[in-house]
Write an enzyme that holds these catalytic residues in place. Structure first.
Site, PDB file in Angstrom:
ATOM      1  CD  GLU A 230      -2.988  -0.718  -0.215  1.00 43.80           C
ATOM      2  OE1 GLU A 230      -2.991   0.430  -0.706  1.00 43.80           O
ATOM      3  OE2 GLU A 230      -3.621  -1.666  -0.699  1.00 43.80           O
TER       4      GLU A 230
ATOM      5  CD  GLN B 190       1.676  10.790  -4.238  1.00 42.80           C
ATOM      6  OE1 GLN B 190       2.378  10.319  -3.355  1.00 42.80           O
ATOM      7  NE2 GLN B 190       1.535  12.068  -4.420  1.00 42.80           N
ATOM      8  CB  THR B 191       3.799   4.169  -7.584  1.00 41.57           C
ATOM      9  OG1 THR B 191       4.481   5.202  -6.872  1.00 41.57           O
ATOM     10  CG2 THR B 191       4.784   3.527  -8.550  1.00 41.57           C
TER      11      THR B 191
ATOM     12  CE1 TYR C  76       5.415  12.151  -5.610  1.00 39.66           C
ATOM     13  CE2 TYR C  76       5.398  10.169  -6.937  1.00 39.66           C
ATOM     14  CZ  TYR C  76       5.069  11.488  -6.770  1.00 39.66           C
ATOM     15  OH  TYR C  76       4.406  12.154  -7.770  1.00 39.66           O
TER      16      TYR C  76
END
Ligand code: SF4
Length: 371
Positions: A59, A64-65, A104
């Site tokens: 998770e 964002q991936t 990130y």
């Protein structure tokens, strides 16, 4: 005569009249969706068990991936760090090195910090409820609910990019979802949908439906198990829902990276807090292009003691990061002196760059150097 898949006018009018942030028959929606999921779910490596640690790592990586990108990183990561304890015992640079390329990096640092906290304060166990999960670094509302439902079978609703779109269409929720609080009605509807039985499978099914069927631009309503429940489809508004915000503009940046070499080593610097790729290693950079910028590096106070010689152009790298397209000229120059020793800068051999966690453009330059 009505064609296959066509919505009768009477139902269409009723859907238009009633379609506002509500769904009918959540029990039927759940059973139809779960039946579809049993047939059509994606085979993903983190779905092969309900191990909370694996669910948690997946998770965090998925934030964002794209799913396809996460696959290989996930397998490598849990292979190297199979438990909370093994992750907590690792050095941060080892975690960042394994994360390299996923972007990130704050996520990796927070995952590592959370593992340390779990070992120090929870005996290595992952909390079994949303409140406990949200007390950990890097775990927000969505991630806590995803872990709680998938790993611990708690009926917690989730809202992320795919399920948000499905729920908005299902309920005919036509208002904008971006901006502060824009998602709140979707969370409310999601809470009415999530069943007490198999909530984790239900949540994953919603995400799969959004990724495979309820596509942003052309939803495949003819193949959708929820077509008969969907207000957007019944009212002919799938193109309008969810309402689209304006896309952020992509900014162009032009920078120069300098490969400063001396005695068989190159100089690398650690990206500072607040910079992109914070904590990762990179080659010194200045804004601007080519030789002028490289001369700037040589003249900059931090690098003047190196007494850099003339610059030579090595090539250009293009890279995109959060709405910025970076064109990076790469130049090289020799340093006559090593300069002062400082934290956050190192002279290393090109071979040793392989061991460092580097920025994506820095890694591209390292590959350029190693030929
Ligand atoms: S019927 Fe169409 S718009 Fe509605 S949930 Fe299914 S794919 Fe999405």
């Amino acid at each position: 005569m009505k064609k296959a898949g066509e919505v009768p006018d009477r139902r269409r009018r009723r859907a238009r009249a009633t379609g506002s942030a509500a769904v009918c028959r959540p029990d039927r929606i759940a059973s139809d969706l779960l039946a579809w999921y049993a047939r059509g779910r994606r085979d993903l490596p983190w779905r092969r068990s309900q191990d909370p640690y694996r669910v948690w790592v997946s998770e965090i990586m998925l934030q964002q991936t794209q799913v396809e990108r996460v696959r290989e990183f996930f397998v490598r990561f849990v292979d190297r760090f199979p438990t909370v304890e093994s992750l907590a015992a690792a050095a941060e640079h080892q975690v960042l090195r394994l994360w390299e390329g996923l972007g990130y990096y704050r996520r990796a640092r927070q995952l590592h910090a959370a593992a340390g906290l779990l070992v120090a304060e929870h005996g290595g166990h992952i909390p079994r409820d949303v409140a406990g999960l949200r007390g950990l670094p890097g775990i927000g509302r969505y991630t806590a609910a995803a872990i709680a439902s998938i790993a611990f079978d708690l009926p917690e609703p989730i809202v992320e990019a795919n399920s948000r779109r499905v729920i908005a269409r299902l309920a005919g929720h036509a208002a904008r979802l971006d901006g502060p609080g824009g998602d709140e009605p979707i969370w409310t509807i999601a809470a009415t949908l999530v069943p007490r039985r198999q909530p984790g499978r239900f949540n994953q099914a919603l995400m799969d439906l959004g990724a495979l069927v309820c596509l942003p631009d052309r939803p495949l309503c003819g193949s959708c198990p929820l077509a008969s429940h969907c207000v957007a489809r019944l009212s002919g508004r799938t193109a309008e829902i969810p309402a689209k915000g304006s896309r952020p503009k992509v900014a162009q940046l032009h920078e120069t990276a300098a490969v400063i070499h001396r005695a068989g080593r190159v100089l690398v610097v650690c990206r500072r807090p607040g910079e992109w790729w914070e904590g990762l290693w990179d080659f010194p950079r200045l804004p601007g292009s080519g030789r002028a910028a490289a001369r700037g590096i040589a003249a900059a106070e931090a690098f003047r003691p190196l007494a850099c010689g003339p610059v030579r152009r090595l090539g250009t790298i293009n890279h995109t990061v959060t709405h910025h397209r970076i064109r990076l000229d790469v130049v090289s120059c020799a340093a006559a002196r090593p300069g002062r020793t400082a934290r956050g800068r190192r002279w290393v051999t090109v071979a040793a760059l392989e061991q460092l966690a580097m920025t994506a453009p820095g890694r591209k330059i390292a590959r350029m150097l190693s030929g």
